[in-house]
Write a protein that holds these residues in place. Structure first.
Motif, PDB file in Angstrom:
ATOM      1  N   ALA A 120      -5.933  -1.777  -5.787  1.00 51.82           N
ATOM      2  CA  ALA A 120      -6.187  -1.190  -4.478  1.00 51.82           C
ATOM      3  C   ALA A 120      -7.643  -0.748  -4.376  1.00 51.82           C
ATOM      4  O   ALA A 120      -8.339  -0.557  -5.375  1.00 51.82           O
ATOM      5  CB  ALA A 120      -5.271   0.012  -4.249  1.00 51.82           C
ATOM      6  N   ARG A 121      -8.081  -0.597  -3.114  1.00 54.63           N
ATOM      7  CA  ARG A 121      -9.417  -0.081  -2.852  1.00 54.63           C
ATOM      8  C   ARG A 121      -9.379   0.790  -1.609  1.00 54.63           C
ATOM      9  O   ARG A 121      -8.718   0.472  -0.620  1.00 54.63           O
ATOM     10  CB  ARG A 121     -10.421  -1.224  -2.659  1.00 54.63           C
ATOM     11  CG  ARG A 121     -11.848  -0.710  -2.432  1.00 54.63           C
ATOM     12  CD  ARG A 121     -12.864  -1.824  -2.399  1.00 54.63           C
ATOM     13  NE  ARG A 121     -14.189  -1.298  -2.064  1.00 54.63           N
ATOM     14  CZ  ARG A 121     -15.288  -2.035  -1.961  1.00 54.63           C
ATOM     15  NH1 ARG A 121     -15.203  -3.345  -2.170  1.00 54.63           N
ATOM     16  NH2 ARG A 121     -16.434  -1.485  -1.651  1.00 54.63           N
ATOM     17  N   MET A 122     -10.100   1.906  -1.684  1.00 58.30           N
ATOM     18  CA  MET A 122     -10.233   2.803  -0.549  1.00 58.30           C
ATOM     19  C   MET A 122     -11.663   3.324  -0.544  1.00 58.30           C
ATOM     20  O   MET A 122     -12.085   4.013  -1.482  1.00 58.30           O
ATOM     21  CB  MET A 122      -9.236   3.965  -0.628  1.00 58.30           C
ATOM     22  CG  MET A 122      -9.330   4.930   0.559  1.00 58.30           C
ATOM     23  SD  MET A 122      -8.150   6.302   0.461  1.00 58.30           S
ATOM     24  CE  MET A 122      -6.620   5.407   0.724  1.00 58.30           C
ATOM     25  N   THR A 157     -10.400   1.548 -13.155  1.00 58.38           N
ATOM     26  CA  THR A 157     -11.010   2.166 -11.985  1.00 58.38           C
ATOM     27  C   THR A 157     -12.405   1.602 -11.799  1.00 58.38           C
ATOM     28  O   THR A 157     -13.031   1.132 -12.761  1.00 58.38           O
ATOM     29  CB  THR A 157     -11.072   3.701 -12.138  1.00 58.38           C
ATOM     30  OG1 THR A 157     -11.584   4.276 -10.934  1.00 58.38           O
ATOM     31  CG2 THR A 157     -11.959   4.095 -13.303  1.00 58.38           C
ATOM     32  N   ALA A 172       0.837  -1.196   0.000  1.00 60.97           N
ATOM     33  CA  ALA A 172       0.000   0.000   0.000  1.00 60.97           C
ATOM     34  C   ALA A 172       0.876   1.251   0.000  1.00 60.97           C
ATOM     35  O   ALA A 172       1.902   1.323   0.686  1.00 60.97           O
ATOM     36  CB  ALA A 172      -0.921  -0.005   1.209  1.00 60.97           C
ATOM     37  N   TRP A 198     -14.163   3.375  -3.720  1.00 60.49           N
ATOM     38  CA  TRP A 198     -13.398   3.448  -4.966  1.00 60.49           C
ATOM     39  C   TRP A 198     -12.360   2.326  -5.037  1.00 60.49           C
ATOM     40  O   TRP A 198     -11.789   1.929  -4.026  1.00 60.49           O
ATOM     41  CB  TRP A 198     -12.693   4.795  -5.089  1.00 60.49           C
ATOM     42  CG  TRP A 198     -13.621   5.922  -5.416  1.00 60.49           C
ATOM     43  CD1 TRP A 198     -14.237   6.766  -4.538  1.00 60.49           C
ATOM     44  CD2 TRP A 198     -14.047   6.315  -6.724  1.00 60.49           C
ATOM     45  NE1 TRP A 198     -15.024   7.660  -5.210  1.00 60.49           N
ATOM     46  CE2 TRP A 198     -14.936   7.406  -6.561  1.00 60.49           C
ATOM     47  CE3 TRP A 198     -13.787   5.859  -8.013  1.00 60.49           C
ATOM     48  CZ2 TRP A 198     -15.547   8.041  -7.633  1.00 60.49           C
ATOM     49  CZ3 TRP A 198     -14.394   6.490  -9.084  1.00 60.49           C
ATOM     50  CH2 TRP A 198     -15.264   7.563  -8.891  1.00 60.49           C
ATOM     51  N   GLY A 199     -12.143   1.864  -6.239  1.00 57.05           N
ATOM     52  CA  GLY A 199     -11.095   0.886  -6.487  1.00 57.05           C
ATOM     53  C   GLY A 199     -10.335   1.271  -7.741  1.00 57.05           C
ATOM     54  O   GLY A 199     -10.811   2.061  -8.568  1.00 57.05           O
ATOM     55  N   LYS A 249      -3.157   4.664   2.792  1.00 61.86           N
ATOM     56  CA  LYS A 249      -4.063   3.930   3.669  1.00 61.86           C
ATOM     57  C   LYS A 249      -4.989   3.006   2.891  1.00 61.86           C
ATOM     58  O   LYS A 249      -5.925   2.453   3.452  1.00 61.86           O
ATOM     59  CB  LYS A 249      -4.894   4.916   4.497  1.00 61.86           C
ATOM     60  CG  LYS A 249      -4.070   5.750   5.461  1.00 61.86           C
ATOM     61  CD  LYS A 249      -4.952   6.654   6.300  1.00 61.86           C
ATOM     62  CE  LYS A 249      -4.134   7.463   7.289  1.00 61.86           C
ATOM     63  NZ  LYS A 249      -4.988   8.362   8.117  1.00 61.86           N
ATOM     64  N   GLU A 250      -4.734   2.832   1.610  1.00 57.54           N
ATOM     65  CA  GLU A 250      -5.585   1.963   0.811  1.00 57.54           C
ATOM     66  C   GLU A 250      -5.300   0.495   1.109  1.00 57.54           C
ATOM     67  O   GLU A 250      -4.226   0.153   1.621  1.00 57.54           O
ATOM     68  CB  GLU A 250      -5.387   2.236  -0.685  1.00 57.54           C
ATOM     69  CG  GLU A 250      -4.147   1.610  -1.312  1.00 57.54           C
ATOM     70  CD  GLU A 250      -2.879   2.411  -1.105  1.00 57.54           C
ATOM     71  OE1 GLU A 250      -1.889   2.137  -1.792  1.00 57.54           O
ATOM     72  OE2 GLU A 250      -2.870   3.308  -0.221  1.00 57.54           O
ATOM     73  N   ARG A 251      -6.274  -0.367   0.804  1.00 60.47           N
ATOM     74  CA  ARG A 251      -6.056  -1.813   0.839  1.00 60.47           C
ATOM     75  C   ARG A 251      -5.529  -2.211  -0.532  1.00 60.47           C
ATOM     76  O   ARG A 251      -6.191  -1.985  -1.545  1.00 60.47           O
ATOM     77  CB  ARG A 251      -7.359  -2.556   1.157  1.00 60.47           C
ATOM     78  CG  ARG A 251      -7.982  -2.123   2.467  1.00 60.47           C
ATOM     79  CD  ARG A 251      -9.070  -3.092   2.920  1.00 60.47           C
ATOM     80  NE  ARG A 251     -10.110  -3.299   1.935  1.00 60.47           N
ATOM     81  CZ  ARG A 251     -11.191  -2.539   1.814  1.00 60.47           C
ATOM     82  NH1 ARG A 251     -11.339  -1.485   2.596  1.00 60.47           N
ATOM     83  NH2 ARG A 251     -12.106  -2.803   0.912  1.00 60.47           N
ATOM     84  N   ALA A 252      -4.366  -2.787  -0.567  1.00 58.55           N
ATOM     85  CA  ALA A 252      -3.697  -3.013  -1.848  1.00 58.55           C
ATOM     86  C   ALA A 252      -3.190  -4.438  -1.968  1.00 58.55           C
ATOM     87  O   ALA A 252      -2.969  -5.129  -0.976  1.00 58.55           O
ATOM     88  CB  ALA A 252      -2.535  -2.036  -2.022  1.00 58.55           C
TER      89      ALA A 252
END
Length: 438
Positions: A307-309, A348, A268, A312-313, A271-274
């Protein structure tokens, strides 16, 4: 002479006494362990820690001691010592339990990425129903859907329309367009799994049948097996596989390949999940008699970031293709089918509601054909290295009716710009279908 005899007698006495002392030490350590567990159950954490540490200092080596010390350290806020204890259990049958506790420690440290990785390991292992449910619940609280079960089956059927099946250039007198039915069936899962190791089998079948243009029908069968090794946030794999492709209801080519690669959730940027991956593929291609120019080898290096936050991805993918094929040579002309290709894709997605995903993908591919074409033109012979630049754009939507059924739709357009006009083309494809996930 007497002192030497006394020393010898003393040494002999100590040697004979050592097993007794060792046995007494083991008994004392076992008593300390039992007393420590009893103190823990009574809620006296300070006394429990002192007794268990005393058992460890007496040389006791026990998974029960290691686990209980880990729990005591966690309860008393000594997270560093707790992590050290649970990591000692990762090579034992208590691996799943250790990962669950490592996830709790990461949560206590506000390390959400580390917690997700640990809880995913618990769900992936799937050897304890209770722990699996608890870890899945923790992942949900962290905003992440629990990973799928060790075996997963997918099937989809879609109807579509394509406006330039034969990839004819713009100046062509006519093009071929037609509707089609497209179907996919895929299954993947672990044939074997123990501790960090696992053997994964993946199979896939694909078919596209045109309404009237049967010569362009395509069918594919694919089978892959890979050995996976999991190490904390990383997964390493190596495997073999093969394809068989039919085109126009006739065999086109067979492929045999070897693969290797790695993926990690520790990539990451903020703070995104990656999740990131890097893989390499080498394939040997055996083409049918009508397509013998495609005999040869194909290599690919593939790097991905996803990634996703929040709602949004997004993703970024780069892959490099190197082809070494036989190519096509006639008496007067030569055609290369061995490009060096580079592709960059950006995707996206957005979730306006949890059940609906809408997104798009933008891609650019650059192909350079190392062997020069030799073409007959009105002016004579034209010798040129073919260069293609291909731009692609796609939009898609996925609506989940429930955990099993989804409605999917999409459109994709491709524009290929070549320095040889006969290879210029445009194509667009639209599809609408349903997917079943088991």
């Amino acid at each position: 002479m007497l002192p030497r005899f006394v020393n010898l007698l003393l040494i002999t006495w100590l040697v004979m006494l050592a097993p007794v002392l060792k046995a007494d030490t083991r008994v004392e350590a076992a008593n300390q362990l039992r007393s420590g567990i009893a103190a823990f159950k009574a809620g006296d954490l300070k006394q429990a820690r002192a007794l268990l540490e005393s058992a460890a200092e007496l040389g006791m080596q026990s998974r029960a001691l290691t686990y209980n010390l880990g729990v005591i350290y966690y309860k008393t806020g000594d997270f560093q010592s707790a992590e050290r204890m649970f990591r000692q259990l990762l090579q034992t049958r208590q691996r799943t339990l250790a990962f669950y506790n490592l996830g709790l420690i990461a949560l206590a440290r506000d390390d959400n990425a580390g917690a997700r990785a640990a809880f995913r390991e618990v769900v992936d292992t799937n050897d304890s129903d209770n722990l699996t449910r608890l870890a899945a619940a923790q992942l949900e609280r962290l905003g992440e859907k629990a990973p799928p079960p060790p075996w997963q089956i997918l099937a989809s059927v879609a109807a579509g329309y394509e406006d330039n099946i034969g990839l004819f250039p713009d100046e062509a007198a006519s093009t071929i367009e037609d509707g089609f039915l497209e179907s996919v069936a895929a299954a993947s899962g672990y044939l074997y799994r123990q501790d960090q190791h696992g053997l994964i089998l993946q199979g896939q079948g694909y078919a596209r049948e045109y309404d009237s243009e049967d010569d362009f029908n395509s069918h594919l069968l694919r089978l892959d097996a890979k050995w996976e090794y999991r190490l904390d946030h990383y997964r390493l794999h190596a495997g073999i596989g093969g394809d068989k492709l039919w085109y126009g209801d006739k065999p086109r080519e067979e492929r045999a390949r070897i693969t290797t690669g790695m993926s990690t959730s520790a990539c990451a940027l903020a703070k995104e999940r990656a999740r990131c991956s890097l893989s390499a593929i080498a394939e040997h291609v055996s083409a049918g008699s009508r397509y013998s120019a495609y005999d040869g080898r194909h290599y690919r290096l593939d790097a991905r970031y996803r990634a996703r936050m929040g709602n949004w991805g997004g993703g970024l993918r780069y892959y490099l293709d190197y082809d070494d094929r036989r190519n096509l040579e006639t008496e007067r002309e030569y055609f290369s089918v061995s490009p060096l290709g580079q592709t960059l894709e950006f995707s996206t997605s957005y979730y306006p509601v949890p059940a609906l995903e809408v997104g798009g993908v933008l891609g650019y591919r650059y192909n350079f054909y190392r062997n020069a074409h030799r073409l007959r033109v009105p002016e004579g012979t034209w010798i040129i290295n073919r260069v293609d630049q291909r731009l692609s754009l796609g939009v898609n939507a996925d609506y989940r009716i429930n955990d099993t059924f989804s409605v999917v739709g999409g459109w994709r357009g491709i524009l290929n710009d070549s320095n040889i006009p006969r290879y210029d083309y445009k194509r667009s494809t639209a599809t609408l279908g349903i997917t079943v996930l088991l």
